[in-house]
Design a protein around this motif. Sequence first.
Motif, PDB file in Angstrom:
ATOM      1  N   SER B  47      40.280  49.168  44.116  1.00  0.00           N
ATOM      2  CA  SER B  47      40.581  50.501  44.482  1.00  0.00           C
ATOM      3  C   SER B  47      39.904  51.414  43.829  1.00  0.00           C
ATOM      4  O   SER B  47      39.673  52.534  44.225  1.00  0.00           O
ATOM      5  CB  SER B  47      42.199  50.630  44.559  1.00  0.00           C
ATOM      6  OG  SER B  47      42.806  49.689  45.356  1.00  0.00           O
ATOM      7  N   GLU B  87      44.387  53.559  49.488  1.00  0.00           N
ATOM      8  CA  GLU B  87      45.313  52.745  49.177  1.00  0.00           C
ATOM      9  C   GLU B  87      46.677  53.299  49.443  1.00  0.00           C
ATOM     10  O   GLU B  87      47.769  52.639  49.745  1.00  0.00           O
ATOM     11  CB  GLU B  87      45.060  52.001  47.630  1.00  0.00           C
ATOM     12  CG  GLU B  87      46.042  50.879  47.341  1.00  0.00           C
ATOM     13  CD  GLU B  87      45.782  50.297  45.914  1.00  0.00           C
ATOM     14  OE1 GLU B  87      45.266  51.062  45.223  1.00  0.00           O
ATOM     15  OE2 GLU B  87      46.339  49.169  45.672  1.00  0.00           O
ATOM     16  N   ASP B 162      41.138  50.433  52.372  1.00  0.00           N
ATOM     17  CA  ASP B 162      41.904  49.552  51.376  1.00  0.00           C
ATOM     18  C   ASP B 162      42.955  49.006  51.754  1.00  0.00           C
ATOM     19  O   ASP B 162      44.160  49.702  51.961  1.00  0.00           O
ATOM     20  CB  ASP B 162      42.095  50.837  50.119  1.00  0.00           C
ATOM     21  CG  ASP B 162      42.394  50.069  48.767  1.00  0.00           C
ATOM     22  OD1 ASP B 162      42.363  48.735  48.764  1.00  0.00           O
ATOM     23  OD2 ASP B 162      42.089  50.681  47.869  1.00  0.00           O
ATOM     24  N   GLU B 163      43.059  47.751  51.999  1.00  0.00           N
ATOM     25  CA  GLU B 163      44.078  46.691  52.394  1.00  0.00           C
ATOM     26  C   GLU B 163      44.555  47.515  53.581  1.00  0.00           C
ATOM     27  O   GLU B 163      45.781  47.750  53.697  1.00  0.00           O
ATOM     28  CB  GLU B 163      45.223  46.731  51.319  1.00  0.00           C
ATOM     29  CG  GLU B 163      44.643  46.204  49.870  1.00  0.00           C
ATOM     30  CD  GLU B 163      45.704  46.190  49.186  1.00  0.00           C
ATOM     31  OE1 GLU B 163      46.964  45.937  49.466  1.00  0.00           O
ATOM     32  OE2 GLU B 163      45.429  45.569  47.918  1.00  0.00           O
TER      33      GLU B 163
HETATM   34 MG   LIG Z   1      44.026  48.239  45.014  1.00  0.00          MG
END
Ligand SMILES: [Mg+2]
Lengths: 525, 259
Positions: B47, B87, B162-163
């Motif tokens: 991140s 994130e 991010d994810e």
């Molecule tokens: Mg992260």
Amino acid sequence: MNWNLIGELIRLRYKLMWAKARLRSGKIALFAIGYLLFIMVIALLAAGGFGAGVVAIQAGKAEKVCQIVLSALFVNAVFASLLLGFGMSAAFSEAELRRYPVYARERFVARHFLGIVDPFWLFMLALELGLVLGLYGYGSYSLWDGVAAVLLLLACSYLLTRLLGEWIDRLMATGSGYTVVVVGIMCLSLAPATAMAVFNKHRDLIPKAMAVLRFSPPFGAATAMTHNGLEMFYGFAMLASWTLAFAVLLAILERRPVGQPQVAREPGSLWDSRFDRVAALFGPAMAPMVGHWLRFYLRNRRFRILYGFSLPLAAFLTNNTGRMGRGEDNLFLGALGSMGVVAFIGTSRIAVNQYGYVGGAFRRFFLLPTDPGASLRAGSYAAVFLSALWIPPAAILWAIFAPRPLDPRMIFMPVMNAVTAMFLFHGLGLWTSLYAPRRGNYDKSLGNDMSLIGNIALIGMVLGCMFLPRVLDATAPWTVDPENWWLTLAPAATAIVFYIASLRGATARFPARRERLLAVVEGRA
Amino acid sequence: MTFETDAIRITNLEKRYGATVAVADLSLVVPKGSMFGFLGPNGSGKSTTIGCLTGLLDPTAGSIEILGEKFTAESAPLKRRMGVMPETLGLFDPLYAHEFLGFVARMFGLDEADTRRRVTDLLAALDLTDTRKTLAEYSTGMRKRVAFAAAVIHSPDVLFLDEPFESIDPAGVAAMKQWLRRFTEQGRTVFITSHVLETVERLCDRVAIITKPGKLVWQGDITVLANDGKLEYEGRGFNSLEALFLHLTGERYSDLNWL
Ligand SMILES: [Mg+2]
Ligand SMILES: Nc1ncnc2c1ncn2[C@@H]1O[C@H](COP(=O)(O)OP(=O)(O)OP(=O)(O)O)[C@@H](O)[C@H]1O
């Protein structure tokens, strides 16, 4: 009751507080608060009330002294807490406590026990204990009765404050709640002056009022502290019943959920938004961002309370500061300052801490294809715009109540001061937003969640508006003479220059502050 | 597919938080048109790297090029071509979904007609048609969907996610994967972090694996796995991304025998 767990929570709370105090900003805040308390104690001692109290106690009027002092402390504690938000911070929320294996009763006790050991309430306790020591030292009253009475009284005032706070929060979530709260605050702030006027006219009402007041918590405490036997017992019983009643009411009220904040559904289709239409005034480049901030302000309950409250507040301030001294033009002196207050009080909370309430969304501003400072500027434009909207109505209101024959210069000068105050405050707000941010809760309608510097900026501006015209009148009367109306142009022009310079300067320093701000608004610092 | 230019070029990137080194000397090239998986254990600096790549954080050292141009936090024209799903999502809680997406679209320069059309399309496609709830009242997965919509609304050339798949339901993930495939087929680039290695294995064509603190330990083409090939590392072959990942990151868990 699982006292072990409650004890653990209390320890955790103080650990968190200590962790904050280790930071540099925490140390500065601690130092400043200690300093302020010190000054307040000195002022109290120097006010002469102390000596008079000693004389009165020695003359056998201890109960009267206690009634006056305790009532004043009681009322002030409740008001300072509700209006200014001291001592309202909840260390742990109900939701947080639910993570631990404790019962509802234990959560209630833990939350409020933690609430009452807040520094603000400890300060109140210290003042009240000062009275007890005075009684003990100069009057030979029981120390332990006094301490017990004062502790109960403190619990009583704390619980009442919480009760009112919870009630206002629930009220604010209803459709008409907002109006009720604003009208309520207005009535309460006018109450002391009205009561004084009524009692001055009808002296025979005073004993009747005293008879009713005998049943109030501070009078109960006074009785308990200064009597023996049955009367002392009666005082304690009354205090205890109040405390219990407030606690029970609070527990009942807390069980009722707060409604969803009323976000006015905009009329028309999904896309027809008055915010965006207004924001279009700022040109195509700034419009989306300004519209965004207008929404952000207008959906905030606390903004709406303060904003709605600004005209009545100005009327109240004009009247009060206007009558502080002698002389003919005094209402005018009041208006010179209070018109300035109108021009920033509504937006003040968010304007001094623009990013404190956006939380994790703060990141979003850096992903947008603008220079990052654009969000800072747009937020400030929205605030200035909203503030400026109040100046014409305030001027009209003042024109209605201004002394006759109406002198246009006496309207012009307060309006110019409003312009000065508006640009000065919002210029300062840009800097405090960058350098003194604090994470706050957008949805709370009560409490003080500005940083220390933010508080100083706001309170300093309000006090400046209230007292500067007075000071000028006393030291250089020509500066507030309507003959010299054009003198108000200079500060206004200076404030505008300061505001523009602040826009430039703060925008330029914004990128360097980004990571620090991110840590603060996301709750990591 | 053309790999003539690189979408992202990271050179000797370093990021410190005070004394903590989050990313140390990371160099990486992401070809245009690729679906790039950026993997690593918790706290390895993924991140943080995305933060530097998207202008949220200022790198302590090193340089970043995106679409052939030098990128800094001030690169507004470049940001117009980038879409980011951070994130922590970065949603404005008091807004309604259409207001939030409308705001983002206008900020990225879409005109009013396009804004409305795309917001309506996205809300329908992502099954977010409940317009009476503010973002604060949405569920975790719904919030993630909104953040995804905000990342793609201006059809960017480079997309940072991010994810993105964590906490989205299976149907939602399937739809997202399909859109992302079409996205890269048009020569645009996707940069994804994720801990769901099965999804990464099926979706991505290239992968980089980093370990604490932000150190590149492996990168390469993983499309060979689809043809029963193996991923090579120090002469050893691994027949799944998971096997390679566990080997590289040395993730070993001690046995909690009281659990
Ligand atoms: Mg992260
Ligand atoms: N604001 C911060 N201040 C200090 N250290 C930080 C901060 N943000 C991240 N770190 C540290 O930087 C390192 C990398 O964090 P990062 O969030 O980039 O990891 P990640 O790879 O995204 O992990 P995850 O898989 O858990 O999301 C960690 O050691 C973390 O503790």
